[in-house]
Design an enzyme around this catalytic site. Structure first.
Site, PDB file in Angstrom:
ATOM      1  N   PRO A  65       0.777  -1.241   0.000  1.00 54.40           N
ATOM      2  CA  PRO A  65       0.000   0.000   0.000  1.00 54.40           C
ATOM      3  C   PRO A  65       0.809   1.292   0.000  1.00 54.40           C
ATOM      4  O   PRO A  65       0.434   2.268  -0.645  1.00 54.40           O
ATOM      5  CB  PRO A  65      -0.838  -0.106   1.285  1.00 54.40           C
ATOM      6  CG  PRO A  65      -0.860  -1.548   1.626  1.00 54.40           C
ATOM      7  CD  PRO A  65       0.454  -2.089   1.165  1.00 54.40           C
ATOM      8  N   THR A  95       3.104   1.774  -5.481  1.00 59.93           N
ATOM      9  CA  THR A  95       3.265   3.187  -5.825  1.00 59.93           C
ATOM     10  C   THR A  95       3.727   3.914  -4.575  1.00 59.93           C
ATOM     11  O   THR A  95       2.969   4.068  -3.614  1.00 59.93           O
ATOM     12  CB  THR A  95       1.946   3.784  -6.337  1.00 59.93           C
ATOM     13  OG1 THR A  95       1.584   3.137  -7.563  1.00 59.93           O
ATOM     14  CG2 THR A  95       2.100   5.279  -6.607  1.00 59.93           C
ATOM     15  N   LYS A 170       4.888   7.296 -12.668  1.00 62.60           N
ATOM     16  CA  LYS A 170       3.570   7.012 -12.108  1.00 62.60           C
ATOM     17  C   LYS A 170       2.973   8.237 -11.419  1.00 62.60           C
ATOM     18  O   LYS A 170       1.793   8.574 -11.625  1.00 62.60           O
ATOM     19  CB  LYS A 170       3.668   5.851 -11.108  1.00 62.60           C
ATOM     20  CG  LYS A 170       2.366   5.515 -10.375  1.00 62.60           C
ATOM     21  CD  LYS A 170       1.278   5.048 -11.329  1.00 62.60           C
ATOM     22  CE  LYS A 170      -0.054   4.825 -10.615  1.00 62.60           C
ATOM     23  NZ  LYS A 170      -0.057   3.647  -9.738  1.00 62.60           N
TER      24      LYS A 170
END
Length: 295
Positions: A65, A95, A170
């Protein structure tokens, strides 16, 4: 191939499922016992810790997460680096901020392990269908090693540069996505307030210069795109809390680089307000409700 897959959330579970379907043998680690049991039925093997999962693995993949979880899973006493063998390739698909990706990769290198960062785009639908985009930060040699395996979970496998550049790609993409969704929301809500049929407005936008993914494929107005979360009560998509997290990563990275992100900061505040209203669990396109009159 024997793969340690750690992190079986909304994205990780379908990614792992696709690897099992492709014939790989997976060592699985997660807190969700229901997901573990399901993947065990498909042929996966449940392991007690990241260390144990990595001990006999030929490749390690994590999908977690946030940065704090990545550091814990990789650097902790029962973490990946406590069990992985020298020379085994590794990739983190979470991410997170670019610096954490670089720090963990540097720690891995001291153990003789080449590590990449490879965050993904495509959502839960892309994870299930195996059509994700992977943004990979790695040496050319490691990218060549990882590409065939990543291609069994995704359609577009892009080498962005050295470690950390996957995360840069990203957060920049999601910064733009958040801003564009706010823009589409404002336009759709304004059109409705002024009296135009929203389906007509959407059609005009999508055939004119305002056309973008947020309008054409993921329109935030209910009923415009049947497959979009807006048409199912803003469920089953990319949660607003996750978008808020990504905006936080982008604005913090911008602060460190002394780079202005004015619209990104405004979008972050809008999503923060959405979260405070209790709507953080809804799809991020529900930001349009910040502009709509109460129904």
């Amino acid at each position: 191939m024997k793969i340690a897959f750690i992190g079986l959330g909304n994205m990780g579970a379908p990614m792992a499922r696709n690897l099992i379907k492709a014939g790989h043998s997976l060592n699985l680690v997660d807190l969700n016992k229901t997901v573990l049991a399901e993947l065990e039925q498909l042929g996966g093997t449940i392991r007690a810790s990241a260390r144990e999962a990595a001990e006999d693995a030929e490749l390690v993949i994590t999908m977690l997460p946030a940065a704090v979880h990545v550091r814990s899973v990789w650097l902790g006493e029962e973490g990946v680096l406590a069990g992985i063998r020298q020379g085994v390739p590794a990739v983190d698909c979470s991410t997170i901020d670019p610096q954490t990706a670089r720090d963990v990769a540097a720690a891995a290198a001291k153990h003789g392990v080449a590590m990449a960062d490879a965050p993904v785009s495509g959502g839960t639908g892309g994870a299930t269908a195996g059509t994700l985009t992977f943004m990979v930060g790695a040496t050319p040699e490691l990218f060549a090693t990882l590409q065939p395996v990543l291609a069994q979970m995704g359609r577009n496998i892009v080498h962005c540069g050295e470690v950390g550049t996957g995360q840069i790609a990203k957060i920049c993409n999601n910064l733009l996505l958040a801003i564009s969704m706010v823009g589409v929301s404002e336009a759709m809500a304004l059109g409705d307030a002024l009296g135009i049929d929203t389906s007509v407005l959407a059609g005009i936008i999508n055939s004119s210069t305002g056309r973008c993914w947020s309008s054409e494929m993921y329109n935030p107005w209910p009923g415009i795109v049947e497959t979009a979360p807006a048409s199912r009560g803003y469920t089953g998509g990319f949660g607003a809390e996750l978008m808020l997290k990504d905006l936080g990563l982008a604005t913090e990275a911008a602060r460190q680089a002394h780079q202005p992100v004015i619209l990104g900061a405004v979008a972050q505040q809008l999503y923060q307000a959405m979260s405070q209203r209790g709507d953080g669990g809804k799809d991020f396109s529900a930001i349009i409700n910040s502009y709509r009159k109460p129904q």
